[in-house]
Enzyme design. Structure first.
Site, PDB file in Angstrom:
ATOM      1  CG  HIS A  52      -0.374   0.090   2.535  1.00 42.36           C
ATOM      2  ND1 HIS A  52       0.452  -0.866   3.071  1.00 42.36           N
ATOM      3  CD2 HIS A  52      -0.459   1.066   3.483  1.00 42.36           C
ATOM      4  CE1 HIS A  52       0.828  -0.500   4.282  1.00 42.36           C
ATOM      5  NE2 HIS A  52       0.298   0.680   4.564  1.00 42.36           N
ATOM      6  CG  HIS A  54       0.256   4.384   4.684  1.00 40.72           C
ATOM      7  ND1 HIS A  54      -0.471   3.651   5.598  1.00 40.72           N
ATOM      8  CD2 HIS A  54      -0.591   5.348   4.225  1.00 40.72           C
ATOM      9  CE1 HIS A  54      -1.699   4.146   5.686  1.00 40.72           C
ATOM     10  NE2 HIS A  54      -1.794   5.166   4.869  1.00 40.72           N
ATOM     11  CG  ASP A  56       5.174   2.987   7.307  1.00 45.79           C
ATOM     12  OD1 ASP A  56       4.226   3.480   6.654  1.00 45.79           O
ATOM     13  OD2 ASP A  56       5.017   2.031   8.095  1.00 45.79           O
ATOM     14  CG  HIS A  57       4.316   0.051   4.229  1.00 42.93           C
ATOM     15  ND1 HIS A  57       4.116  -1.249   4.615  1.00 42.93           N
ATOM     16  CD2 HIS A  57       3.950   0.810   5.286  1.00 42.93           C
ATOM     17  CE1 HIS A  57       3.638  -1.261   5.852  1.00 42.93           C
ATOM     18  NE2 HIS A  57       3.526  -0.025   6.284  1.00 42.93           N
ATOM     19  CG  HIS A 108      -3.867   0.187   6.829  1.00 43.64           C
ATOM     20  ND1 HIS A 108      -3.788   0.790   8.060  1.00 43.64           N
ATOM     21  CD2 HIS A 108      -2.716   0.508   6.180  1.00 43.64           C
ATOM     22  CE1 HIS A 108      -2.639   1.448   8.153  1.00 43.64           C
ATOM     23  NE2 HIS A 108      -1.979   1.292   7.033  1.00 43.64           N
ATOM     24  CG  ASP A 130       0.775  -1.203   7.831  1.00 43.99           C
ATOM     25  OD1 ASP A 130       1.667  -2.026   8.109  1.00 43.99           O
ATOM     26  OD2 ASP A 130       0.981   0.020   7.737  1.00 43.99           O
ATOM     27  CG  HIS A 168       4.136  -1.724  11.456  1.00 40.92           C
ATOM     28  ND1 HIS A 168       4.953  -0.631  11.641  1.00 40.92           N
ATOM     29  CD2 HIS A 168       3.425  -1.488  10.328  1.00 40.92           C
ATOM     30  CE1 HIS A 168       4.724   0.241  10.665  1.00 40.92           C
ATOM     31  NE2 HIS A 168       3.816  -0.253   9.852  1.00 40.92           N
TER      32      HIS A 168
END
Ligand SMILES: [Zn+2]
Ligand SMILES: [Zn+2]
Length: 255
Positions: A52, A54, A56-57, A108, A130, A168
């Site tokens: 996805h 975001h 941090d990915h 999410h 996530d 995570h």
């Protein structure tokens, strides 16, 4: 095939699969730890799988692609660093010669996808980003409770031995909440003790398995009386499965 969680930031894992020569990574939010792992193992990065949008990915995707020439795969419906091969529900890809099937799992984010990989002679792997965490699930930033419940239900139908590779290390926090929901779940208590012992040694609690998650994860157990009753004590008018799931997610957000 070796499956390795590469720690990144505070609590992210960038999952890597490699055969000693060729590698793929999932959700590289940061290029540096991946480049270090590639160099240390003498590995060539062939594929980058993204779940996805975001940061941090996705933060390391561009540097890794430019530095290695790896093929990037990602969700059809989200804003992504180009170029990439965009994937939707049911699509099949063959990075490293391994079969991966794509599942659309909104909740999410609106276009979140997951990858189910078949490894010869090994249990399957699930890269779920996530969406599913061990003993928990992702926050609903863009999707509805009904969508997230359907997404988690479809992942829960995978074989019990499927290795669940979450993005995570949220397990201990999720377990504290799960124990508040189901204080009498013995398997949950036993898992909490095992997870604490692992974290005390700074070891990952992941991968989990679908079989374990079905036994301990309240978000996969909203159809069971123990979980529904616990939710209804706080939100008395929640009766249907989606209502129970929504109230459970709200409870966790406030926990
Ligand atoms: Zn996210
Ligand atoms: Zn994340």
């Amino acid at each position: 095939m070796k499956l390795i969680p590469i720690p990144a930031f505070d609590d992210n894992y960038i999952w890597m699969l490699h055969d000693g020569r060729r590698a793929l990574v999932v959700d590289p939010g940061d290029a540096d730890p991946v480049l270090a792992a590639l160099q240390q193992g003498g590995l060539a990065l062939e594929a980058i799988l993204v779940t996805h949008h975001h940061g941090d990915h996705t933060g390391g995707v561009k540097v890794l692609r430019q530095g290695t020439g790896a093929q990037v795969y990602g969700p059809a419906l989200e804003r992504m660093p180009e170029p990439l091969q965009r994937l939707g529900d049911g699509d099949v890809i063959w990075p490293l010669g391994l079969r991966f099937e794509v599942r659309l799992v909104p909740g999410h984010t609106a276009g979140h996808i997951a990858y189910v990989g078949q490894l010869p002679g090994q249990d399957p792997v699930l890269f779920c980003g996530d969406t599913l965490f061990s003993a928990g699930c992702g926050r609903l930033f863009e999707g509805t409770p009904a969508q997230m419940l359907a997404s988690l239900t479809s992942l829960a139908a995978l074989p019990d031995a499927t290795r669940v590779c979450c993005a995570h290390e949220y397990t201990l926090g999720s377990l504290r909440f799960a124990c508040a929901v189901e204080p009498d779940n013995a398997e949950l208590r036993a898992y909490q003790a095992r997870a604490k012992a692992l974290r005390d040694q700074h070891l990952p609690t992941l991968p989990s398995t679908i079989g374990l998650e079905k036994a301990v994860n309240p978000f996969l157990r909203t159809h069971l009386p123990a979980v529904a009753l616990a939710v209804q004590q706080r939100a008395p008018n929640t009766l249907d499965p989606v209502g129970v799931f929504a109230a459970l997610r709200t409870w966790k957000d406030q926990f």
